[in-house]
Design an enzyme around this catalytic site. Structure first.
Site, mmCIF file in Angstrom:
data_model
loop_
_atom_site.group_PDB
_atom_site.id
_atom_site.type_symbol
_atom_site.label_atom_id
_atom_site.label_comp_id
_atom_site.label_asym_id
_atom_site.label_seq_id
_atom_site.Cartn_x
_atom_site.Cartn_y
_atom_site.Cartn_z
ATOM 1 C CG ASP A 47 -1.936 1.225 1.301
ATOM 2 O OD1 ASP A 47 -2.995 1.159 0.809
ATOM 3 O OD2 ASP A 47 -1.672 2.316 1.664
ATOM 4 C CE1 TYR A 52 0.248 7.968 2.539
ATOM 5 C CE2 TYR A 52 0.829 5.678 1.960
ATOM 6 C CZ TYR A 52 -0.068 6.465 2.746
ATOM 7 O OH TYR A 52 -1.131 6.120 3.258
ATOM 8 C CE LYS A 81 -3.832 4.836 0.729
ATOM 9 N NZ LYS A 81 -2.432 4.319 0.666
ATOM 10 C CG HIS A 114 -5.133 9.591 0.227
ATOM 11 N ND1 HIS A 114 -3.671 9.770 0.165
ATOM 12 C CD2 HIS A 114 -5.119 9.331 1.696
ATOM 13 C CE1 HIS A 114 -3.001 9.284 1.175
ATOM 14 N NE2 HIS A 114 -4.024 9.115 2.112
#
Length: 323
Positions: A47, A52, A81, A114
């Site tokens: 994931d 990120y 996401k 997200h």
């Protein structure tokens, strides 16, 4: 051959391993090693997210393992996401394409929206656009249906295999369900023994949504946007709860393993994050025991509807999900 996690079948027929590796807040250059280690151990679900800023490293690690012959692309389930600054109908496909390029794996198994709040688009790299006072520039209202229709086109083009949501409320999901052509397959939400989300689990079962828990071990003292270290230090530590450590002694497991098994047996998919090889292995080693009904009841008693993640920087939007 490495032991693999059980899988759950999504409504489109694709299989998702019920335990994956989370990669939020991993330090630069740590993610590649963590993902490679996880795949060696038996993880097949990874994931990540555009926010990120580690999709490229995740993709490199996965390609390394494919090239080594250990796994094929089809063995793996990669989730990413779409972040909120791409939440404009003319920018959604750009966001999808950026993640495809970053991962460089041919296709994405699952792409989520997200969070339910759009932000102002400045450029691809400005994920937290702010005004002169430091206030995050969120949109007052977000057209979730318009965004969803653009994600559906990515499925039509076969570059994304399944689509879903993260941090959306049942009312927001209902709106999409009323207008969608392709139903959401997954809802990702914060879930742990302090936040059991029983009503949300019931909602997901009624609507054929697989519920995925982020922060399944709790998340104290982890840096989060616009949260001070002092605030984080005051948060409760789930791994140190007396009943959790007691059960760890009883079952000869770690506190983390108790909490992960608890969620899995409650119907969640879990994506614990770690960059440490020993903990990555430990988090995966939960298949040789099962908690008793009484032990589950005691862990249920820890629920306090406590969120570690509240996305406070989105509060100005009408679509803020944690009112």
């Amino acid at each position: 051959m490495a032991k693999l996690a059980p899988v759950v079948c999504l409504h489109n027929g694709r299989s998702m391993p019920i335990l994956g590796l989370g990669t939020y807040n991993a330090k630069p250059n740590e993610v590649r090693t963590a993902v490679e280690t996880a795949i060696d151990i038996g993880y097949r679900h990874i994931d990540t997210a555009y926010l990120y800023q580690n999709e490229t490293e995740v993709g490199e690690a996965v390609r390394n393992k494919i090239q080594s012959g250990l796994v094929s692309r089809e063995d793996l389930f990669i989730c990413t996401k779409l972040w909120s600054h791409f939440y404009h109908p003319d920018k959604v496909r750009r966001g999808v394409q950026k993640s495809l390029e970053n991962l460089n794996l041919g296709y994405i198994d699952l792409m989520l929206l997200h969070a339910p709040v759009a932000m102002k688009y400045v450029d691809d790299n400005t994920t937290m656009p702010q005004d002169a006072t430091g206030k995050v520039l969120v949109e007052k209202h977000t057209d979730h249906v318009a965004l969803w229709k653009e994600l559906e086109k990515a499925v039509d083009d076969n570059v994304v295999k399944a689509i879903g949501l993260s941090n959306f409320t049942p009312a927001q999901i209902d709106n999409i369900l009323q207008h969608c052509r392709i139903r959401p397959a997954v809802l990702q939400a914060e879930g742990h023994a302090y936040l059991t989300q029983k009503p949300l689990m019931d909602y997901c079962r009624r609507n054929s949504l697989v519920l995925v828990a982020y922060a399944p071990l709790g998340s104290p003292r982890v840096p989060r946007p616009f949260r001070s270290d002092e605030e984080s230090a005051k948060e409760p530590v789930l791994l140190q709860e007396a009943i959790v450590t007691k059960l760890a002694d009883t079952y000869k497991k770690t506190a983390a393993q108790i909490l992960l098994r608890y969620l899995v047996d409650s119907g969640w998919v879990v994506i614990p994050k770690s960059s440490t090889a020993a903990r990555i292995r430990e988090n995966f080693d939960i298949w040789d025991f099962q908690l008793s009904a009484d032990d589950v009841k005691q862990l249920d008693g820890l629920n306090r509807d406590f969120h570690y993640y509240k996305f406070e920087f989105m509060e100005a939007s009408d679509d803020y999900p944690f009112k």
